[in-house]
Design a protein around this motif. Sequence first.
Motif, PDB file in Angstrom:
ATOM      1  N   GLY A   7     101.543  76.454  30.120  1.00  0.00           N
ATOM      2  CA  GLY A   7     102.602  75.718  29.434  1.00  0.00           C
ATOM      3  C   GLY A   7     102.095  75.329  28.066  1.00  0.00           C
ATOM      4  O   GLY A   7     102.164  74.177  27.653  1.00  0.00           O
ATOM      5  N   ALA A   8     101.567  76.298  27.336  1.00  0.00           N
ATOM      6  CA  ALA A   8     100.863  76.047  26.078  1.00  0.00           C
ATOM      7  C   ALA A   8     101.741  75.406  25.007  1.00  0.00           C
ATOM      8  O   ALA A   8     101.249  74.606  24.207  1.00  0.00           O
ATOM      9  N   GLU A  28      96.447  81.329  26.739  1.00  0.00           N
ATOM     10  CA  GLU A  28      97.607  80.514  26.412  1.00  0.00           C
ATOM     11  C   GLU A  28      98.819  81.142  27.094  1.00  0.00           C
ATOM     12  O   GLU A  28      99.193  82.267  26.780  1.00  0.00           O
ATOM     13  N   VAL A  29      99.411  80.407  28.036  1.00  0.00           N
ATOM     14  CA  VAL A  29     100.472  80.958  28.862  1.00  0.00           C
ATOM     15  C   VAL A  29     101.740  80.129  28.699  1.00  0.00           C
ATOM     16  O   VAL A  29     101.713  78.902  28.804  1.00  0.00           O
ATOM     17  N   ASP A  30     102.843  80.816  28.453  1.00  0.00           N
ATOM     18  CA  ASP A  30     104.129  80.133  28.335  1.00  0.00           C
ATOM     19  C   ASP A  30     105.242  81.171  28.390  1.00  0.00           C
ATOM     20  O   ASP A  30     104.970  82.375  28.520  1.00  0.00           O
ATOM     21  N   ALA A  58     104.917  84.276  30.622  1.00  0.00           N
ATOM     22  CA  ALA A  58     105.235  84.091  32.035  1.00  0.00           C
ATOM     23  C   ALA A  58     106.371  83.087  32.172  1.00  0.00           C
ATOM     24  O   ALA A  58     106.465  82.136  31.400  1.00  0.00           O
ATOM     25  N   ASP A  59     107.191  83.319  33.161  1.00  0.00           N
ATOM     26  CA  ASP A  59     108.212  82.359  33.555  1.00  0.00           C
ATOM     27  C   ASP A  59     107.664  81.658  34.791  1.00  0.00           C
ATOM     28  O   ASP A  59     107.586  82.255  35.859  1.00  0.00           O
ATOM     29  N   PHE A  60     107.274  80.419  34.647  1.00  0.00           N
ATOM     30  CA  PHE A  60     106.600  79.694  35.725  1.00  0.00           C
ATOM     31  C   PHE A  60     107.462  79.547  36.969  1.00  0.00           C
ATOM     32  O   PHE A  60     106.959  79.314  38.048  1.00  0.00           O
ATOM     33  N   LYS A  61     108.765  79.670  36.820  1.00  0.00           N
ATOM     34  CA  LYS A  61     109.657  79.519  37.979  1.00  0.00           C
ATOM     35  C   LYS A  61     109.684  80.770  38.852  1.00  0.00           C
ATOM     36  O   LYS A  61     110.033  80.692  40.021  1.00  0.00           O
ATOM     37  N   VAL A  62     109.327  81.915  38.292  1.00  0.00           N
ATOM     38  CA  VAL A  62     109.393  83.158  39.077  1.00  0.00           C
ATOM     39  C   VAL A  62     108.089  83.950  39.113  1.00  0.00           C
ATOM     40  O   VAL A  62     107.812  84.636  40.089  1.00  0.00           O
ATOM     41  N   ASP A  63     107.300  83.887  38.056  1.00  0.00           N
ATOM     42  CA  ASP A  63     106.079  84.683  37.992  1.00  0.00           C
ATOM     43  C   ASP A  63     104.936  84.017  38.753  1.00  0.00           C
ATOM     44  O   ASP A  63     104.839  82.794  38.807  1.00  0.00           O
ATOM     45  N   ASP A  64     104.075  84.829  39.313  1.00  0.00           N
ATOM     46  CA  ASP A  64     102.868  84.353  39.985  1.00  0.00           C
ATOM     47  C   ASP A  64     101.769  84.252  38.935  1.00  0.00           C
ATOM     48  O   ASP A  64     101.259  85.271  38.455  1.00  0.00           O
ATOM     49  N   LEU A  65     101.414  83.034  38.564  1.00  0.00           N
ATOM     50  CA  LEU A  65     100.419  82.850  37.503  1.00  0.00           C
ATOM     51  C   LEU A  65      99.055  83.400  37.885  1.00  0.00           C
ATOM     52  O   LEU A  65      98.298  83.831  37.019  1.00  0.00           O
ATOM     53  N   ALA A  66      98.735  83.407  39.175  1.00  0.00           N
ATOM     54  CA  ALA A  66      97.462  83.990  39.603  1.00  0.00           C
ATOM     55  C   ALA A  66      97.420  85.471  39.238  1.00  0.00           C
ATOM     56  O   ALA A  66      96.365  85.987  38.860  1.00  0.00           O
ATOM     57  N   PHE A  85      97.370  71.744  32.645  1.00  0.00           N
ATOM     58  CA  PHE A  85      98.799  71.796  32.970  1.00  0.00           C
ATOM     59  C   PHE A  85      99.382  70.452  32.567  1.00  0.00           C
ATOM     60  O   PHE A  85      99.633  69.580  33.371  1.00  0.00           O
ATOM     61  N   GLU A  86      99.574  70.294  31.279  1.00  0.00           N
ATOM     62  CA  GLU A  86      99.957  69.005  30.712  1.00  0.00           C
ATOM     63  C   GLU A  86     101.420  69.009  30.303  1.00  0.00           C
ATOM     64  O   GLU A  86     101.894  69.946  29.668  1.00  0.00           O
ATOM     65  N   GLY A  87     102.127  67.939  30.697  1.00  0.00           N
ATOM     66  CA  GLY A  87     103.513  67.788  30.314  1.00  0.00           C
ATOM     67  C   GLY A  87     104.439  68.780  30.994  1.00  0.00           C
ATOM     68  O   GLY A  87     105.507  69.096  30.461  1.00  0.00           O
ATOM     69  N   CYS A  88     104.057  69.267  32.152  1.00  0.00           N
ATOM     70  CA  CYS A  88     104.851  70.303  32.826  1.00  0.00           C
ATOM     71  C   CYS A  88     105.290  69.932  34.235  1.00  0.00           C
ATOM     72  O   CYS A  88     106.407  70.261  34.632  1.00  0.00           O
TER      73      CYS A  88
END
Length: 186
Positions: A7-8, A28-30, A58-66, A85-88
């Motif tokens: 959530g950069a 940096e992921v967002d 990445a879309d954090f709601k659908v993508d597997d961040l791993a 993982f700040e402010g997310c």
Amino acid sequence: KQVVLAGAGLDMRSISHAAELPDVTFFEVDLPEMIAERERVTKFLPEEFSDRRVLLSADFKVDDLAQVIGQHPRFDSTVPTVIIFEGCSMYFSESENQRLFLSFLELMNNPLSCVWADFVKLAVVTGRTNNLHITNFLQGMDSLGEAFVFGADDPSEWLESLGFGFVQTISAGEYLNEIDSVLSAY
């Protein structure tokens, strides 16, 4: 050795700390549109350290961040890694947060790896803080379509239930050594 900004946004810590941390790779992921904005903005900086920064969409709601992070050729889950993982967390449901934090665990195969995250108390999400500043802030976020949907009164217990070992928590008020109802809610 690695820092993941999950959530950069426009967080520029990867650039502001790159000179003093020459052996660290920043991931940096967002969302794709946010990564495009990061690229646009950082091109105007005198030093952007692009050789040490990896931008991942990445879309954090659908993508597997791993998978998104872990499959990148420069990522090594066996070296010490800090995941920020700040402010997310407050913008994702409990089940979405569980999935995200379990992904973070998969990325941390070194005992020195850790996650730094922030949470709000449940009363913030339910509107029961009786604090006008928090209420006004949340109304503003709601009007932007960014409502808070998750809070945890005991983040340590919540994280431990997911399999995190050593968990240390502190409220913003405790950290700043200030008695303030807003800071104690975070």
